[in-house]
Motif scaffolding. Structure first.
Motif, PDB file in Angstrom:
ATOM      1  N   MET A   1      15.066   9.796  29.899  1.00  0.00           N
ATOM      2  CA  MET A   1      15.771   9.700  28.622  1.00  0.00           C
ATOM      3  C   MET A   1      16.078   8.238  28.338  1.00  0.00           C
ATOM      4  O   MET A   1      16.590   7.527  29.196  1.00  0.00           O
ATOM      5  CB  MET A   1      17.064  10.499  28.722  1.00  0.00           C
ATOM      6  CG  MET A   1      17.791  10.639  27.399  1.00  0.00           C
ATOM      7  SD  MET A   1      16.980  11.769  26.252  1.00  0.00           S
ATOM      8  CE  MET A   1      17.167  13.312  27.131  1.00  0.00           C
ATOM      9  N   LYS A 200      10.210  19.406  23.274  1.00  0.00           N
ATOM     10  CA  LYS A 200      11.665  19.357  23.458  1.00  0.00           C
ATOM     11  C   LYS A 200      12.387  19.391  22.119  1.00  0.00           C
ATOM     12  O   LYS A 200      13.453  20.003  21.991  1.00  0.00           O
ATOM     13  CB  LYS A 200      12.050  18.106  24.253  1.00  0.00           C
ATOM     14  CG  LYS A 200      11.673  18.177  25.726  1.00  0.00           C
ATOM     15  CD  LYS A 200      12.133  16.933  26.487  1.00  0.00           C
ATOM     16  CE  LYS A 200      11.768  17.033  27.958  1.00  0.00           C
ATOM     17  NZ  LYS A 200      12.179  15.808  28.714  1.00  0.00           N
ATOM     18  N   SER A 239      16.628  23.466  30.865  1.00  0.00           N
ATOM     19  CA  SER A 239      17.032  22.763  32.083  1.00  0.00           C
ATOM     20  C   SER A 239      17.873  21.560  31.685  1.00  0.00           C
ATOM     21  O   SER A 239      17.895  21.148  30.512  1.00  0.00           O
ATOM     22  CB  SER A 239      15.817  22.301  32.888  1.00  0.00           C
ATOM     23  OG  SER A 239      15.136  21.260  32.197  1.00  0.00           O
ATOM     24  N   ASP A 241      17.191  18.626  32.418  1.00  0.00           N
ATOM     25  CA  ASP A 241      16.241  17.580  32.023  1.00  0.00           C
ATOM     26  C   ASP A 241      15.859  17.681  30.543  1.00  0.00           C
ATOM     27  O   ASP A 241      15.390  16.698  29.957  1.00  0.00           O
ATOM     28  CB  ASP A 241      14.972  17.660  32.874  1.00  0.00           C
ATOM     29  CG  ASP A 241      15.204  17.228  34.316  1.00  0.00           C
ATOM     30  OD1 ASP A 241      16.188  16.508  34.558  1.00  0.00           O
ATOM     31  OD2 ASP A 241      14.421  17.639  35.186  1.00  0.00           O
ATOM     32  N   GLU A 242      16.027  18.838  29.949  1.00  0.00           N
ATOM     33  CA  GLU A 242      15.634  19.028  28.550  1.00  0.00           C
ATOM     34  C   GLU A 242      16.796  18.878  27.578  1.00  0.00           C
ATOM     35  O   GLU A 242      16.598  18.943  26.367  1.00  0.00           O
ATOM     36  CB  GLU A 242      15.001  20.414  28.369  1.00  0.00           C
ATOM     37  CG  GLU A 242      13.656  20.546  29.066  1.00  0.00           C
ATOM     38  CD  GLU A 242      12.992  21.894  28.811  1.00  0.00           C
ATOM     39  OE1 GLU A 242      11.817  22.041  29.169  1.00  0.00           O
ATOM     40  OE2 GLU A 242      13.658  22.799  28.244  1.00  0.00           O
ATOM     41  N   TYR A 411      22.405  21.799  28.526  1.00  0.00           N
ATOM     42  CA  TYR A 411      21.816  23.034  29.036  1.00  0.00           C
ATOM     43  C   TYR A 411      22.922  24.029  29.376  1.00  0.00           C
ATOM     44  O   TYR A 411      22.776  25.244  29.159  1.00  0.00           O
ATOM     45  CB  TYR A 411      20.961  22.736  30.259  1.00  0.00           C
ATOM     46  CG  TYR A 411      20.418  23.977  30.948  1.00  0.00           C
ATOM     47  CD1 TYR A 411      19.757  24.970  30.228  1.00  0.00           C
ATOM     48  CD2 TYR A 411      20.562  24.147  32.328  1.00  0.00           C
ATOM     49  CE1 TYR A 411      19.262  26.108  30.865  1.00  0.00           C
ATOM     50  CE2 TYR A 411      20.061  25.272  32.967  1.00  0.00           C
ATOM     51  CZ  TYR A 411      19.424  26.255  32.230  1.00  0.00           C
ATOM     52  OH  TYR A 411      18.934  27.371  32.855  1.00  0.00           O
ATOM     53  N   GLU A 443      25.303  20.196  38.028  1.00  0.00           N
ATOM     54  CA  GLU A 443      24.130  19.318  38.099  1.00  0.00           C
ATOM     55  C   GLU A 443      24.286  18.131  37.161  1.00  0.00           C
ATOM     56  O   GLU A 443      23.912  17.000  37.513  1.00  0.00           O
ATOM     57  CB  GLU A 443      22.869  20.104  37.752  1.00  0.00           C
ATOM     58  CG  GLU A 443      21.590  19.279  37.858  1.00  0.00           C
ATOM     59  CD  GLU A 443      20.333  20.066  37.527  1.00  0.00           C
ATOM     60  OE1 GLU A 443      19.252  19.439  37.422  1.00  0.00           O
ATOM     61  OE2 GLU A 443      20.426  21.307  37.354  1.00  0.00           O
ATOM     62  N   THR A 444      24.819  18.365  35.968  1.00  0.00           N
ATOM     63  CA  THR A 444      25.007  17.291  35.004  1.00  0.00           C
ATOM     64  C   THR A 444      25.841  16.155  35.578  1.00  0.00           C
ATOM     65  O   THR A 444      25.591  14.980  35.291  1.00  0.00           O
ATOM     66  CB  THR A 444      25.697  17.852  33.737  1.00  0.00           C
ATOM     67  OG1 THR A 444      24.790  18.719  33.059  1.00  0.00           O
ATOM     68  CG2 THR A 444      26.118  16.743  32.796  1.00  0.00           C
TER      69      THR A 444
END
Length: 564
Positions: A1, A200, A239, A241-242, A411, A443-444
């Protein structure tokens, strides 16, 4: 990103100029050679500008503006607003952003750039959605008519704006999906959301549609339910990542972590404190995210029997701990903070002592002025610091960092939306999606290894209630206060209450229109006021124009029982 970059402002102008022909005839003396021809603007750079402004607005509202205090993540002990008398902000910046986005849309259509057209459509719809979220009825169909055609735009109904932007999200996603194999390139350095990844963007548009169908789930459940079920069958953010989360660059105040203390004055950081509502909830759940978000209190307070106070004194600091003789409390109008009684204790004129040994927050609307005296602060002056109240985690004092981002759509939010939809019978696997939402939040913030232990904690292990889903969504939305506020407004969850010195006994439900609207666009402004529903709290605070108050209900709240 990629990152937010204030240089994109310069790049915008360069991009516009780069799209202009350099083969001008020297005899064209009526053409300004240094001017920018908007009819030849580069849509990539225009869209970059819109993305930057959208991200920064959401980031600022998420952490440093009073919305964070509204939903009780933070309180400011100096130069803040903890008493719910904030009328809101953003009107002009949203419309400035929309004008740029419309130009990008027009240029994309002229050039046949389907990818850029879809992105422009998404960004326009999102900015209009935010406007109607916060204000109610807003100029929409006539708002962006240029060249002096419509100087006084009408206000469209909130219902029509909501349903139009949802349609636009769906149209943009369809445009991307149907042209996926033949889309033009959108440079990764210009696309600061998804680095030119069309798939995305498609998932993001579908996810926004899901958010806004759920926004209407209380007001118009038939429309919302059908839309949610159809949208859940489409590709969504899948996810961490998205997700749409843009890291701060840290070059200057316009692209850095809000309220950091490295730019401007150190008090930008030090005056932001955690709210007691949040610290006690995280302590109750034994939530490890508190160590990521807060700093340990510098000098904890212990209230002990007289015999246990070192040196036989009534109030003394020894080895980094302040000891207070419990027998002296009543005579000095003091009482230990109790979440169950503190509101009444403050109304009775008592000063409260928080004996939490690690993370100490400030109760919401604790006093009529700035609460820098809270918790027996030995240096009770504005901006003087307080060793007995926690600061935010030191990472928030930096201009940038691994976890410092403008979180536009996470997410975790998708997972919690799915869990809520399942409870309503519009989807499936409420528990699985609830668990994924909690895990995504961990996770973030880089602590995914602690999720397995946490998810079985008392109060965290799934119990099948909407209250629990919304509580965990509220926690996960920390630093995304806009969405937390709008979720609370829609559901009344979590059950947030104003403090004893708030301007009203209930939390505001909308922003107030800029005063200029009442003079420059008077007739349309007063027409819009008729669509607001007066409540028993509308006149709690004097000084507003007629029904244009933070406690008047817009369409989306009329006829429903939430949030109050």
């Amino acid at each position: 990103m990629t990152t937010i970059n204030k240089l994109f402002k310069l790049m915008l102008a360069v991009g516009i100029l780069s799209a202009t022909s350099c083969d001008n005839d020297i005899t064209e003396i009526n053409t300004n050679p240094n001017g920018v021809n908007l009819n030849e603007a580069n849509p990539s750079f225009l869209l970059t500008d819109v993305m930057v402004n959208t991200a920064m607005d959401i980031g600022n509202k998420g952490y440093s503006e009073p919305l964070s205090a509204f939903v009780q993540y933070t309180q400011k002990d100096s130069w803040g607003n903890n008493n719910y008398d904030w009328a809101g902000s953003g009107w002009e910046s949203y419309y400035n952003n929309l004008r740029t986005a419309k130009l990008a849309l027009q240029r994309s259509q002229e050039l046949g750039f389907k990818f850029h057209e879809a992105v422009a459509t998404i960004l326009i719809a999102h900015n209009f959605a935010l406007l109607t979220d916060f204000y109610g009825d807003v100029p929409y169909t006539e708002a962006l008519e240029g060249d002096g055609e419509i100087l006084l735009p009408k206000y469209d109904s909130q219902e029509s704006v909501y349903k139009s932007v949802i349609s636009d999200f769906e149209a943009a996603a369809s445009m991307l999906s149907s042209n996926m194999g033949s889309l033009e390139v959108f440079g990764a350095s210009q696309d600061i959301f998804f680095e030119g990844d069309a798939e995305k963007w498609m998932k993001y548009a579908n996810s926004l549609a899901l958010r806004y169908y759920m926004r209407l789930s209380e007001k118009d459940p038939g429309y919302a339910g059908a839309g949610v079920q159809a949208t859940l069958a489409k590709p969504l953010i899948a996810s961490v990542d998205e997700e749409a989360a843009v890291p701060y660059l840290g070059v200057g105040p316009s692209d850095s972590q809000p309220s950091n203390g490295k730019q401007g004055t150190p008090s930008n950081f030090s005056r932001v404190k955690p709210a007691t509502t949040f610290t006690y909830k995280l302590a109750e759940l034994d939530d490890p995210r508190r160590a990521i978000w807060f700093d340990a209190v510098a000098i904890p307070i212990k209230v002990v029997p007289a015999a246990d106070v070192p040196g036989g004194e009534d109030d003394v600091v020894v080895d980094g701990v302040r000891y207070i003789n419990e027998e002296t409390l009543a005579d000095n109008g003091l009482k230990i903070f109790d979440p169950a009684t503190w509101y009444g204790d403050r109304q009775a004129g008592l000063s409260l002592i928080d004996t939490s040994s690690t993370y100490v927050g400030i109760p919401v609307s604790y006093q009529g002025s700035e609460p820098y005296t809270y918790n027996l602060n030995p240096n009770p002056v504005q901006g003087g610091g307080n060793p007995h109240v926690s600061l935010m985690n030191p990472q928030f004092n930096e201009v940038k960092g691994d976890y410092l981002k403008a979180r536009i759509f996470s997410y975790a939010e998708i997972c919690f939306l799915k869990a809520e939809a399942a409870l309503k019978g519009w989807g499936s696997d409420a528990q699985g999606n609830y668990n994924k939402g909690v895990e995504a939040s961990f996770e973030t913030w880089g602590i995914e290894d602690q999720y397995a232990d946490y998810i079985d904690n008392t109060g965290v292990a799934y119990n099948g209630t909407l209250a629990q889903i919304m509580e965990q969504k509220w926690i996960a939305n920390f630093s995304s206060a806009s969405e937390a506020y709008l979720d609370w407004r829609r559901t009344g969850l979590p059950d947030l209450q104003t403090g004893p010195f708030a301007k009203s006994t209930v939390i505001p439900v909308r922003f107030v229109y800029p005063t200029s609207n009442s003079t420059l666009n008077r007739d349309n402004y007063y027409s819009a006021l008729n669509s607001l529903e007066s409540t028993s709290h509308t006149n709690d605070v004097p000084g507003y124009i007629e029904n244009d108050t933070p406690w008047s209900k817009p369409w989306v709240l009329q006829g429903v029982t939430k949030p109050w």
